[in-house]
Each structure stands twice: as structure tokens, then as C-alpha cells.
Motif scaffolding. Structure first.
Motif, PDB file in Angstrom:
ATOM      1  N   SER A  45      -8.851  19.261  21.376  1.00 42.46           N
ATOM      2  CA  SER A  45      -9.898  19.494  22.371  1.00 42.46           C
ATOM      3  C   SER A  45     -10.474  18.169  22.860  1.00 42.46           C
ATOM      4  O   SER A  45     -10.671  17.971  24.064  1.00 42.46           O
ATOM      5  CB  SER A  45     -10.985  20.376  21.758  1.00 42.46           C
ATOM      6  OG  SER A  45     -12.066  20.518  22.639  1.00 42.46           O
ATOM      7  N   ARG A  46     -10.740  17.257  21.931  1.00 39.81           N
ATOM      8  CA  ARG A  46     -11.249  15.936  22.320  1.00 39.81           C
ATOM      9  C   ARG A  46     -10.217  15.176  23.132  1.00 39.81           C
ATOM     10  O   ARG A  46     -10.553  14.480  24.095  1.00 39.81           O
ATOM     11  CB  ARG A  46     -11.648  15.126  21.087  1.00 39.81           C
ATOM     12  CG  ARG A  46     -12.952  15.570  20.484  1.00 39.81           C
ATOM     13  CD  ARG A  46     -13.549  14.524  19.557  1.00 39.81           C
ATOM     14  NE  ARG A  46     -12.563  13.892  18.701  1.00 39.81           N
ATOM     15  CZ  ARG A  46     -12.661  13.767  17.400  1.00 39.81           C
ATOM     16  NH1 ARG A  46     -13.707  14.242  16.769  1.00 39.81           N
ATOM     17  NH2 ARG A  46     -11.728  13.175  16.702  1.00 39.81           N
ATOM     18  N   LYS A  93      -9.136  25.198   7.453  1.00 43.56           N
ATOM     19  CA  LYS A  93      -9.976  24.045   7.799  1.00 43.56           C
ATOM     20  C   LYS A  93      -9.149  22.965   8.487  1.00 43.56           C
ATOM     21  O   LYS A  93      -9.595  22.342   9.455  1.00 43.56           O
ATOM     22  CB  LYS A  93     -10.651  23.483   6.546  1.00 43.56           C
ATOM     23  CG  LYS A  93     -11.739  24.374   5.993  1.00 43.56           C
ATOM     24  CD  LYS A  93     -12.282  23.825   4.680  1.00 43.56           C
ATOM     25  CE  LYS A  93     -13.251  24.816   4.056  1.00 43.56           C
ATOM     26  NZ  LYS A  93     -13.626  24.416   2.697  1.00 43.56           N
ATOM     27  N   GLU A  94      -7.933  22.726   7.988  1.00 40.09           N
ATOM     28  CA  GLU A  94      -7.059  21.729   8.606  1.00 40.09           C
ATOM     29  C   GLU A  94      -6.692  22.135  10.025  1.00 40.09           C
ATOM     30  O   GLU A  94      -6.669  21.287  10.932  1.00 40.09           O
ATOM     31  CB  GLU A  94      -5.801  21.542   7.767  1.00 40.09           C
ATOM     32  CG  GLU A  94      -6.064  20.850   6.442  1.00 40.09           C
ATOM     33  CD  GLU A  94      -4.903  20.923   5.471  1.00 40.09           C
ATOM     34  OE1 GLU A  94      -3.917  21.651   5.754  1.00 40.09           O
ATOM     35  OE2 GLU A  94      -4.980  20.266   4.422  1.00 40.09           O
ATOM     36  N   LYS A  98      -8.503  23.996  12.035  1.00 38.24           N
ATOM     37  CA  LYS A  98      -9.698  23.786  12.864  1.00 38.24           C
ATOM     38  C   LYS A  98      -9.839  22.314  13.237  1.00 38.24           C
ATOM     39  O   LYS A  98     -10.197  21.994  14.377  1.00 38.24           O
ATOM     40  CB  LYS A  98     -10.953  24.269  12.138  1.00 38.24           C
ATOM     41  CG  LYS A  98     -11.082  25.772  12.098  1.00 38.24           C
ATOM     42  CD  LYS A  98     -12.411  26.314  11.619  1.00 38.24           C
ATOM     43  CE  LYS A  98     -13.222  25.498  10.714  1.00 38.24           C
ATOM     44  NZ  LYS A  98     -14.405  26.174  10.167  1.00 38.24           N
ATOM     45  N   ASP A  99      -9.562  21.411  12.307  1.00 35.50           N
ATOM     46  CA  ASP A  99      -9.641  19.977  12.591  1.00 35.50           C
ATOM     47  C   ASP A  99      -8.637  19.576  13.675  1.00 35.50           C
ATOM     48  O   ASP A  99      -8.960  18.786  14.571  1.00 35.50           O
ATOM     49  CB  ASP A  99      -9.395  19.155  11.322  1.00 35.50           C
ATOM     50  CG  ASP A  99     -10.528  19.271  10.314  1.00 35.50           C
ATOM     51  OD1 ASP A  99     -11.633  19.703  10.703  1.00 35.50           O
ATOM     52  OD2 ASP A  99     -10.300  18.938   9.126  1.00 35.50           O
ATOM     53  N   VAL A 119      -7.377  21.522  16.012  1.00 37.14           N
ATOM     54  CA  VAL A 119      -7.837  22.091  17.286  1.00 37.14           C
ATOM     55  C   VAL A 119      -8.973  21.245  17.862  1.00 37.14           C
ATOM     56  O   VAL A 119      -8.993  20.966  19.069  1.00 37.14           O
ATOM     57  CB  VAL A 119      -8.262  23.570  17.107  1.00 37.14           C
ATOM     58  CG1 VAL A 119      -8.963  24.092  18.340  1.00 37.14           C
ATOM     59  CG2 VAL A 119      -7.043  24.426  16.786  1.00 37.14           C
ATOM     60  N   ARG A 120      -9.904  20.795  17.025  1.00 36.65           N
ATOM     61  CA  ARG A 120     -10.989  19.917  17.503  1.00 36.65           C
ATOM     62  C   ARG A 120     -10.432  18.618  18.069  1.00 36.65           C
ATOM     63  O   ARG A 120     -10.865  18.139  19.118  1.00 36.65           O
ATOM     64  CB  ARG A 120     -11.958  19.606  16.356  1.00 36.65           C
ATOM     65  CG  ARG A 120     -12.994  20.659  16.141  1.00 36.65           C
ATOM     66  CD  ARG A 120     -14.088  20.126  15.174  1.00 36.65           C
ATOM     67  NE  ARG A 120     -14.634  21.252  14.470  1.00 36.65           N
ATOM     68  CZ  ARG A 120     -14.393  21.576  13.203  1.00 36.65           C
ATOM     69  NH1 ARG A 120     -13.647  20.815  12.453  1.00 36.65           N
ATOM     70  NH2 ARG A 120     -14.920  22.647  12.657  1.00 36.65           N
ATOM     71  N   LEU A 121      -9.453  18.039  17.368  1.00 42.21           N
ATOM     72  CA  LEU A 121      -8.842  16.799  17.814  1.00 42.21           C
ATOM     73  C   LEU A 121      -8.147  16.994  19.156  1.00 42.21           C
ATOM     74  O   LEU A 121      -8.278  16.165  20.067  1.00 42.21           O
ATOM     75  CB  LEU A 121      -7.853  16.303  16.753  1.00 42.21           C
ATOM     76  CG  LEU A 121      -7.171  14.965  17.006  1.00 42.21           C
ATOM     77  CD1 LEU A 121      -8.203  13.853  17.125  1.00 42.21           C
ATOM     78  CD2 LEU A 121      -6.187  14.651  15.899  1.00 42.21           C
TER      79      LEU A 121
END
Length: 185
Positions: free
Chosen positions: A110-111, A100-101, A103-104, A106-108
């Protein structure tokens, strides 16, 4: 332990005595005495309470005959089997938390890539420094969890050293209408 394995306390005491008698474990390295002091009426009573380490709990768990002890043995055997087959055992919850960490992060990232044209190079670099530090912190926690923690990088020069004077300067800068000096208190 009696509550853990669902048996009478005397059964636990008997098994512990037999563990030490058969020299399966060394009492001095697996048991610590803790003094419990309390008042009973007008008298002060001191009792030594033995505290046992995990080795004793495991040994007792393999000797006790109860449903709880059977469940314990099944669990312990499955963990040992994982160690033998894989060379390690995986804590599934830690694995899910790390996933989960990741994924967070990777999302950050990406943004951040999406914001690349809207922010300055300095802000963009700062964001990636924060992400890099976060990943380093996760790695450090992972090494701690698996008892392989070692100092991997340090800095020789501190970029900032807090002193009373520069702390007061920063506090006073927050409220320019009021100057504080705690030395005069």
C-alpha cells in the motif's frame, strides 16, 4: 518422562518394558543408547542412558494414570480428532504469525503504491521484487513447516560470484585513502 507425567520413574520404566514386551513398539527403532561418562572419586564411570523417541512418549502417556497424563491424552486426542475430521491439524500460533506477516506485506505494498509517483520505475520495480522474494520466502517456510518442501525455482547463472579479488576491491572502494591486501600479512 516421569516429570512430564508426574509419576515415579519406576512406573515409567515398567510401562516402557511392557510396551516392548507386547511388541507395541520396536525397541531398536524407538530407543537409542547414549553413553554418559563421569568421574566418581578416582574412578571413571560409564553408564548407558536410554533416549526414547516421541512414539514411546505417546505410548507411555496413554498408559500412565496421573493428572498430567490425563491432560496429555486430552490434548493428543484433540489433535488426532482434528486430523481425522479435517485431514490436518492447525498450529494456531503459526496461523496468527502468518496472518500478521501477510498484513505487513499488504501495508508495505500500500505504501509502495502511494510512492509510485515519487520514485523511479527502477526503484519501484526493485521494491516489488523485494516483496515478491519475501512472499516466496514465506511460502518456502510454510512448505518446510508442513513437510512439503521441494525446490520450486532455481537460477542457472549466478549474477555475482564472490572472489577474494572482488571482495578486496569492494572493501577498498569503501575507504579510497587506504588500500588493503591481506595476502601480504
Amino acid at each position: 518422562m516421569a516429570e512430564l507425567f508426574g509419576v515415579d520413574r519406576t512406573s515409567i520404566v515398567r510401562h516402557i518394558r511392557n510396551i516392548y514386551k507386547s511388541e507395541e513398539l520396536d525397541e531398536s527403532s524407538t530407543c537409542a543408547k547414549s553413553a554418559q561418562v563421569r568421574m566418581e572419586g578416582q574412578r571413571q564411570i560409564v553408564r548407558e542412558i536410554p533416549l526414547y523417541n516421541l512414539d514411546v512418549i505417546i505410548s507411555v502417556g496413554y498408559r500412565v494414570n496421573s493428572k498430567n497424563a490425563t491432560s496429555f491424552r486430552r490434548w493428543a486426542t484433540s489433535v488426532l480428532k482434528q486430523y481425522i475430521i479435517k485431514g490436518y491439524a492447525i498450529n494456531q500460533q503459526i496461523k496468527l504469525d502468518r496472518y500478521k506477516e501477510l498484513k505487513d506485506v499488504v501495508r508495505l505494498m500500500s505504501r509502495a503504491i502511494g510512492l509510485q509517483e515519487e520514485v523511479s520505475n527502477e526503484e519501484y520495480g526493485g521494491l516489488f521484487n523485494v516483496i515478491s522474494d519475501y512472499v516466496y520466502a514465506l511460502d518456502t517456510l510454510d512448505h518446510y513447516d508442513y513437510q512439503s518442501l521441494a525446490i520450486q525455482k532455481t537460477t542457472s547463472d549466478a549474477s555475482f560470484h564472490a572472489t577474494y579479488d572482488n571482495a578486496m576491491e569492494a572493501i577498498n572502494a569503501l575507504n579510497p585513502n587506504r588500500s588493503l591486501d591481506f595476502n601480504s600479512c
